[in-house]
Write a protein that holds these residues in place. Sequence first.
Motif, PDB file in Angstrom:
ATOM      1  N   PHE A   1       8.686   5.097   5.828  1.00 37.59           N
ATOM      2  CA  PHE A   1       8.688   6.386   5.144  1.00 37.59           C
ATOM      3  C   PHE A   1      10.032   6.627   4.466  1.00 37.59           C
ATOM      4  N   GLY A   2       9.970   7.321   3.313  1.00 36.95           N
ATOM      5  CA  GLY A   2      11.196   7.806   2.720  1.00 36.95           C
ATOM      6  C   GLY A   2      11.725   8.989   3.510  1.00 36.95           C
ATOM      7  N   ARG A   3      12.896   9.480   3.115  1.00 37.40           N
ATOM      8  CA  ARG A   3      13.506  10.584   3.855  1.00 37.40           C
ATOM      9  C   ARG A   3      12.916  11.931   3.495  1.00 37.40           C
TER      10      ARG A   3
ATOM     11  N   LEU B   1      -2.106  13.303   4.864  1.00 37.83           N
ATOM     12  CA  LEU B   1      -2.171  12.500   3.647  1.00 37.83           C
ATOM     13  C   LEU B   1      -2.443  13.389   2.433  1.00 37.83           C
TER      14      LEU B   1
ATOM     15  N   TYR C   1       6.587  13.220   1.605  1.00 34.93           N
ATOM     16  CA  TYR C   1       7.092  11.922   2.029  1.00 34.93           C
ATOM     17  C   TYR C   1       6.310  10.809   1.337  1.00 34.93           C
TER      18      TYR C   1
ATOM     19  N   TYR D   1       2.093  -3.946   8.830  1.00 32.81           N
ATOM     20  CA  TYR D   1       1.243  -2.817   9.214  1.00 32.81           C
ATOM     21  C   TYR D   1       2.016  -1.687   9.876  1.00 32.81           C
ATOM     22  N   ILE D   2       3.312  -1.685   9.700  1.00 31.78           N
ATOM     23  CA  ILE D   2       4.131  -0.573  10.178  1.00 31.78           C
ATOM     24  C   ILE D   2       4.652   0.155   8.954  1.00 31.78           C
ATOM     25  N   PRO D   3       4.245   1.392   8.761  1.00 28.55           N
ATOM     26  CA  PRO D   3       4.681   2.104   7.557  1.00 28.55           C
ATOM     27  C   PRO D   3       6.176   2.385   7.551  1.00 28.55           C
TER      28      PRO D   3
ATOM     29  N   ARG E   1      -3.280   8.255  -1.796  1.00 32.60           N
ATOM     30  CA  ARG E   1      -2.843   6.869  -1.680  1.00 32.60           C
ATOM     31  C   ARG E   1      -3.212   6.143  -2.960  1.00 32.60           C
TER      32      ARG E   1
ATOM     33  N   PHE F   1       1.563   5.480  -0.234  1.00 29.48           N
ATOM     34  CA  PHE F   1       0.975   6.757   0.150  1.00 29.48           C
ATOM     35  C   PHE F   1       1.958   7.887  -0.163  1.00 29.48           C
TER      36      PHE F   1
ATOM     37  N   GLU G   1       0.881  -1.163   0.000  1.00 25.43           N
ATOM     38  CA  GLU G   1       0.000   0.000   0.000  1.00 25.43           C
ATOM     39  C   GLU G   1       0.923   1.219   0.000  1.00 25.43           C
TER      40      GLU G   1
ATOM     41  N   ARG H   1       0.887  20.232  10.263  1.00 24.73           N
ATOM     42  CA  ARG H   1       1.207  18.836  10.559  1.00 24.73           C
ATOM     43  C   ARG H   1       1.236  18.009   9.286  1.00 24.73           C
ATOM     44  N   LEU H   2       1.879  16.892   9.397  1.00 26.42           N
ATOM     45  CA  LEU H   2       1.952  15.947   8.286  1.00 26.42           C
ATOM     46  C   LEU H   2       0.544  15.427   7.980  1.00 26.42           C
TER      47      LEU H   2
ATOM     48  N   TYR I   1       2.463  11.600   1.687  1.00 26.47           N
ATOM     49  CA  TYR I   1       2.087  12.535   2.740  1.00 26.47           C
ATOM     50  C   TYR I   1       2.802  13.851   2.476  1.00 26.47           C
TER      51      TYR I   1
ATOM     52  N   THR J   1       3.195   0.674   3.283  1.00 26.84           N
ATOM     53  CA  THR J   1       2.742  -0.208   4.355  1.00 26.84           C
ATOM     54  C   THR J   1       2.565  -1.598   3.779  1.00 26.84           C
TER      55      THR J   1
END
Lengths: 114, 108
Positions: B98-100, B46, B86, B94-96, B49, B34, B32, B43-44, B36, B90
């Motif tokens: 993230f890219g840098r 979405l 970003y 179930y732990i995403p 997706r 996304f 999956e 704030r970060l 962001y 996932t």
Amino acid sequence: GAGVSQSPSNKVTEKGKDVELRCDPISGHTALYWYRQSLGQGLEFLIYFQGNSAPDKSGLPSDRFSAERTGGSVSTLTIQRTQQEDSAVYLCASTFRGGVDTQYFGPGTRLTVL
Amino acid sequence: AQRVTQPEKLLSVFKGAPVELKCNYSYSGSPELFWYVQYSRQRLQLLLRHISRESIKGFTADLNKGETSFHLKKPFAQEEDSAMYYCALTGGSYIPTFGRGTSLIVHP
């Protein structure tokens, strides 16, 4: 409705002190995540809570870091004996069910360790 | 293991120019994906997706499983698109991941 909230927004502490960071997720969200955001490093996963299951602590960088989630809602991230390399923005996110749901982020807590 | 690579730390374009923010991933299953976005002092949140196949604020992203990419594109950049972007994946844990992040600056 209210989004994810975090407190404090800023925390300055001295090396060696303990700090507690708080996260209030969106009401009804069963999953809660903590991340650390350092400049140029993206988001580093720390810990994941899903419902009443045991948390996934695989991202915690050392045993100085711990977190708990009370009543399936509010979570506290505790850093003991802080070090300068702990300085970062700590982000909390919640999702409705966990899994591959969209993450809703809080505003973050900026931690500075002197 | 899952990995997300955003090769560009900074992307600078002029208003009206096309923009493409690159994202490559490594994952053995069906991911999956996304995007962001974090605007200044916000704030970060979405952006989009892949499963929804929507266009948000003129941005689109297509999952290319052959090239393991999920690049974000917009044909005509606007100044208000300036932000940190970003890419996230996932998988089964179930732990995403993230890219840098890529900082997009759109000049007037």
